[in-house]
Design a protein around this motif. Structure first.
Motif, short mmCIF file in Angstrom:
data_model
loop_
_atom_site.label_atom_id
_atom_site.label_comp_id
_atom_site.label_asym_id
_atom_site.label_seq_id
_atom_site.Cartn_x
_atom_site.Cartn_y
_atom_site.Cartn_z
N MET A 1 0.85 -1.17 0.00
CA MET A 1 0.00 0.00 0.00
C MET A 1 0.89 1.23 0.00
N LYS A 2 0.57 2.16 -0.86
CA LYS A 2 1.34 3.38 -1.01
C LYS A 2 0.73 4.48 -0.14
N LEU A 3 1.57 5.15 0.66
CA LEU A 3 1.12 6.22 1.55
C LEU A 3 1.71 7.53 1.05
N SER A 4 0.87 8.56 0.93
CA SER A 4 1.31 9.86 0.46
C SER A 4 1.35 10.85 1.62
N PHE A 5 2.48 11.56 1.76
CA PHE A 5 2.58 12.59 2.79
C PHE A 5 2.20 13.96 2.25
N ILE A 6 2.05 14.07 0.96
CA ILE A 6 1.69 15.33 0.32
C ILE A 6 0.21 15.29 -0.02
N PRO A 7 -0.54 16.34 0.34
CA PRO A 7 -1.97 16.33 0.04
C PRO A 7 -2.25 16.11 -1.44
N GLN A 8 -3.17 15.24 -1.71
CA GLN A 8 -3.56 14.95 -3.09
C GLN A 8 -4.88 15.66 -3.39
N ASP A 9 -4.87 16.98 -3.21
CA ASP A 9 -6.08 17.78 -3.34
C ASP A 9 -6.86 17.46 -4.61
N ASN A 10 -6.18 17.46 -5.73
CA ASN A 10 -6.87 17.29 -6.99
C ASN A 10 -7.60 15.95 -7.08
N GLN A 11 -7.03 14.92 -6.49
CA GLN A 11 -7.68 13.62 -6.54
C GLN A 11 -9.00 13.63 -5.77
N PHE A 12 -8.99 14.16 -4.56
CA PHE A 12 -10.22 14.23 -3.79
C PHE A 12 -11.26 15.08 -4.51
N PHE A 13 -10.86 16.26 -4.95
CA PHE A 13 -11.81 17.17 -5.57
C PHE A 13 -12.33 16.62 -6.89
N ALA A 14 -11.48 15.95 -7.64
CA ALA A 14 -11.93 15.33 -8.89
C ALA A 14 -12.99 14.26 -8.61
N LEU A 15 -12.79 13.50 -7.54
CA LEU A 15 -13.77 12.47 -7.17
C LEU A 15 -15.07 13.10 -6.67
N PHE A 16 -14.98 14.21 -5.93
CA PHE A 16 -16.20 14.91 -5.50
C PHE A 16 -16.99 15.39 -6.70
N VAL A 17 -16.29 15.97 -7.67
CA VAL A 17 -16.96 16.46 -8.87
C VAL A 17 -17.59 15.29 -9.64
N GLU A 18 -16.86 14.19 -9.76
CA GLU A 18 -17.39 13.02 -10.45
C GLU A 18 -18.66 12.51 -9.75
N SER A 19 -18.65 12.48 -8.44
CA SER A 19 -19.82 12.03 -7.68
C SER A 19 -21.00 12.98 -7.88
N ALA A 20 -20.74 14.27 -7.83
CA ALA A 20 -21.81 15.27 -8.02
C ALA A 20 -22.38 15.19 -9.44
N GLN A 21 -21.51 15.03 -10.43
CA GLN A 21 -21.98 14.90 -11.81
C GLN A 21 -22.81 13.64 -11.98
N ASN A 22 -22.40 12.57 -11.32
CA ASN A 22 -23.16 11.32 -11.38
C ASN A 22 -24.54 11.49 -10.76
N ALA A 23 -24.61 12.19 -9.62
CA ALA A 23 -25.91 12.43 -8.98
C ALA A 23 -26.81 13.25 -9.90
N CYS A 24 -26.23 14.24 -10.59
CA CYS A 24 -27.00 15.03 -11.56
C CYS A 24 -27.55 14.16 -12.67
N GLU A 25 -26.70 13.29 -13.18
CA GLU A 25 -27.11 12.42 -14.28
C GLU A 25 -28.22 11.45 -13.83
#
Length: 172
Positions: A1-25
Motif C-alpha cells: 500500500m502506497k502512503l502519500s505525505f503530500i496532500p492529493q487535493d486534486n484527486q479528492f476534488f476530482a472524485l467529489f466532482v465526479e460524484s456530483a456529476q453522477n448524482a445530476c445524471e
C-alpha cells in the motif's frame, strides 16, 4: 500500500466532482423516466448502473483517505461529503426501483413536479462542489448553500402537502 505525505487535493476534488456529476445524471435520468414513461425497465437499469458508479466513486474516496496522510480538509468531512452525495444517488435509484416494484403504470403530475426539484438541487450541488478546490470568497460558496437549502425547503413543503393529501381524513 502506497502512503502519500503530500496532500492529493486534486484527486479528492476530482472524485467529489465526479460524484456530483453522477448524482445530476441520475436525477436527470429519473426525470426523463417520469416524463417519458417508455422503456421503463431499461431506464431503471441505466439508473442502477449509475448508482453502482456512484458507489465506486465513494469507494475510491475511502481508499484515497486511507492512503493519504495529509488531506485537503478534515477526514470526517471528506467521508461525510462523499457518503452524502452517494446517498442522494441511492435514494433516487430506490425511488425508481420502487416504481417498478409497485408496478406503477404512469407517474402522476405530482410525482413529476416533486422530482423536478431533485434535478435542480443536484445541479446546484454540482456547481458548489466544483468550487471546493478554488480559493474563493466564502460568501460565493454560501450563495450555493443558501440556494440548495431554499430548494430543499420547497421540495419539503411539496412533499408534506402531498403526504397530507394521501393520508386518511381521520384515524380510526
Amino acid at each position: 500500500m502506497k502512503l502519500s505525505f503530500i496532500p492529493q487535493d486534486n484527486q479528492f476534488f476530482a472524485l467529489f466532482v465526479e460524484s456530483a456529476q453522477n448524482a445530476c445524471e441520475v436525477a436527470q435520468k429519473l426525470r426523463d423516466l417520469l416524463y417519458n414513461w417508455t422503456g421503463v425497465e431499461d431506464k431503471i437499469a441505466a439508473i442502477a448502473d449509475l448508482e453502482h458508479k456512484g458507489d465506486n466513486v465513494t469507494h475510491q474516496v475511502a481508499g484515497l483517505l486511507h492512503r493519504t496522510f495529509v488531506t485537503p480538509f478534515d477526514r470526517e468531512d471528506i467521508a461525510a461529503l462523499s457518503h452524502t452525495m452517494d446517498d442522494v444517488t441511492d435514494f433516487i435509484h430506490s425511488a425508481a426501483d420502487a416504481m417498478l416494484l409497485y408496478r406503477i403504470t404512469e407517474p402522476t403530475q405530482r410525482a413529476k413536479g416533486t422530482f423536478g426539484f431533485i434535478v435542480e438541487i443536484t445541479a446546484e450541488v454540482e456547481k458548489a462542489v466544483t468550487l471546493l478546490n478554488k480559493k474563493l470568497d466564502q460568501r460565493e460558496m454560501l450563495k450555493y448553500c443558501v440556494e440548495i437549502n431554499r430548494l430543499e425547503n420547497v421540495a419539503d413543503r411539496i412533499y408534506r402537502r402531498l403526504s397530507r393529501n394521501c393520508l386518511p381524513n381521520r384515524l380510526t
